[in-house]
Scaffold this motif. Structure first.
Motif, PDB file in Angstrom:
ATOM      1  N   LEU A   1      50.745  54.894  38.686  1.00 45.48           N
ATOM      2  CA  LEU A   1      50.626  56.610  38.529  1.00 45.48           C
ATOM      3  C   LEU A   1      49.344  57.257  38.791  1.00 45.48           C
ATOM      4  O   LEU A   1      49.230  58.098  39.616  1.00 45.48           O
ATOM      5  N   VAL A   2      48.226  56.445  38.857  1.00 45.11           N
ATOM      6  CA  VAL A   2      47.001  56.741  39.327  1.00 45.11           C
ATOM      7  C   VAL A   2      46.873  56.788  40.735  1.00 45.11           C
ATOM      8  O   VAL A   2      46.490  57.748  41.507  1.00 45.11           O
ATOM      9  N   ALA A   3      47.418  55.815  41.270  1.00 45.72           N
ATOM     10  CA  ALA A   3      47.388  55.977  43.138  1.00 45.72           C
ATOM     11  C   ALA A   3      48.481  56.949  43.382  1.00 45.72           C
ATOM     12  O   ALA A   3      48.047  57.573  44.522  1.00 45.72           O
ATOM     13  N   SER A   4      49.578  57.262  42.661  1.00 43.54           N
ATOM     14  CA  SER A   4      50.453  58.329  43.007  1.00 43.54           C
ATOM     15  C   SER A   4      49.557  59.591  43.007  1.00 43.54           C
ATOM     16  O   SER A   4      49.844  60.744  43.652  1.00 43.54           O
ATOM     17  N   ALA A   5      48.571  59.672  41.890  1.00 46.69           N
ATOM     18  CA  ALA A   5      48.073  61.181  42.005  1.00 46.69           C
ATOM     19  C   ALA A   5      46.843  61.365  42.579  1.00 46.69           C
ATOM     20  O   ALA A   5      46.529  62.377  43.151  1.00 46.69           O
ATOM     21  N   VAL A   6      46.269  60.314  42.905  1.00 47.66           N
ATOM     22  CA  VAL A   6      45.003  60.482  43.778  1.00 47.66           C
ATOM     23  C   VAL A   6      45.569  60.393  45.345  1.00 47.66           C
ATOM     24  O   VAL A   6      44.852  61.325  46.101  1.00 47.66           O
ATOM     25  N   ALA A   7      46.265  59.426  45.650  1.00 48.01           N
ATOM     26  CA  ALA A   7      46.879  59.654  47.155  1.00 48.01           C
ATOM     27  C   ALA A   7      47.940  60.288  47.160  1.00 48.01           C
ATOM     28  O   ALA A   7      48.840  59.830  46.428  1.00 48.01           O
ATOM     29  N   ASP A   8      48.246  60.986  48.274  1.00 46.20           N
ATOM     30  CA  ASP A   8      49.507  61.486  48.614  1.00 46.20           C
ATOM     31  C   ASP A   8      50.471  60.385  49.317  1.00 46.20           C
ATOM     32  O   ASP A   8      50.517  60.248  50.540  1.00 46.20           O
TER      33      ASP A   8
ATOM     34  N   ALA B   1      56.836  55.338  43.835  1.00 44.74           N
ATOM     35  CA  ALA B   1      55.612  54.692  42.987  1.00 44.74           C
ATOM     36  C   ALA B   1      55.457  55.450  41.748  1.00 44.74           C
ATOM     37  O   ALA B   1      55.352  54.641  40.709  1.00 44.74           O
ATOM     38  N   PRO B   2      55.605  56.721  41.344  1.00 44.76           N
ATOM     39  CA  PRO B   2      55.263  57.126  40.147  1.00 44.76           C
ATOM     40  C   PRO B   2      56.425  56.726  39.390  1.00 44.76           C
ATOM     41  O   PRO B   2      56.539  56.518  37.930  1.00 44.76           O
TER      42      PRO B   2
END
Length: 277
Positions: A194-201, A207-208
């Motif tokens: 979730l963090v990776a999906s929010a930080v990186a487009d 992924a989310p």
């Protein structure tokens, strides 16, 4: 015209009479074959090493007769010794909850098992009488001990019911820790996605979506561990309360028909009524 009035009826062929006489002797082997087939089916269907009240209730009368041959049953003092050893082993493993004693009736020795929920008295003939859950648990044990083919385990030295304070809060803590570790890994993986999906487009919803799935699985596993621990604590506390009730009672429960180590007339009357039924 030929006179047939004096002609006798034709006799039945000898093969037919031979077959008719052979029907009788062959019926017994057929019965023996049926019993053997039924015995094999019973042995494959029931686990006699873990034979309990539920199995005993499921067996029909024919299955019982096929599985337990009355001519080979053990009786007398040997049966009492085998039942005594089997009960001690089961009390040690908590398969049976009760106090084990040796009592006498009509000059003969008996085995008494009682708890706060019933009692059972076992005679050298294999007769079991009593009431409550104890009677239900003891009957299949006596049947197994009466079988010569059944090997009675050697009971441990400290077989008696434990002290209430020595009962642990629960069991299977190692398994709970393993499940907790898996749950933590699921939560961390879900949070990372979730963090990776929010930080990186990432440009994808996979992924989310997977992150949410991992989080849900982790929460479910944590909840399962919590429920298991609560259940263990509840069972342990219930077990301790029953142990305290038996220890605090200075005498046997009133429903146990034994006084000064001798079965009373009330117990003998119950035995007679069981025979009448």
């Amino acid at each position: 015209m030929e006179d047939t009035s004096t002609r006798s009826e034709p006799e039945s062929p000898p093969e037919a009479s031979a077959e008719s006489t052979a029907d009788g002797p062959t019926s017994e082997p057929d019965d023996e074959t049926d019993i053997e087939a039924l015995r094999e089916r019973v042995e494959s269907e029931y686990d006699f090493d873990d034979f309990g009240p539920s199995d005993m209730a499921q067996m029909s009368a024919d299955e019982w007769d096929a599985a337990f041959d009355p001519d080979t049953w053990i009786t007398g003092d040997r049966l009492l010794d085998r039942v005594d050893a089997e009960l001690k082993s089961r009390i040690a493993t908590r398969d049976v909850f009760g106090v084990l004693e040796r009592v006498r009736e009509d000059g003969e020795e008996r085995i008494l098992v009682y708890s706060d929920e019933g009692y059972a008295i076992i005679s050298p003939t294999g007769e079991v009488r009593g009431e409550g859950t104890v009677l239900r648990d003891i009957e299949p044990i006596v049947a197994l001990a009466a079988m010569d083919s059944y090997e009675v385990p050697e009971p441990p030295e400290n077989w008696s019911l434990p002290h209430p304070d020595s009962v642990p809060e629960g069991s299977g803590e190692f398994g709970n820790l393993v499940v907790q570790a898996v749950a933590a890994a699921q939560v961390l993986a879900g949070a990372a996605l979730l963090v990776a999906s929010a930080v990186a487009d990432l440009g994808t919803i996979v992924a989310p979506a997977m992150g949410i799935v991992f989080l849900l699985v982790g929460v479910f596993l944590f909840a399962m561990v919590a429920n298991a621990r609560l259940s263990d604590r509840f069972r342990s506390e219930e077990y301790r309360n029953r142990l305290r009730a038996l220890r605090e009672a200075k005498e046997r429960p009133e429903f146990v028909p034994v006084e000064d180590g001798v079965v009373t007339e009330r117990g003998a009357a119950a035995s007679d009524s069981d025979r009448d039924e």
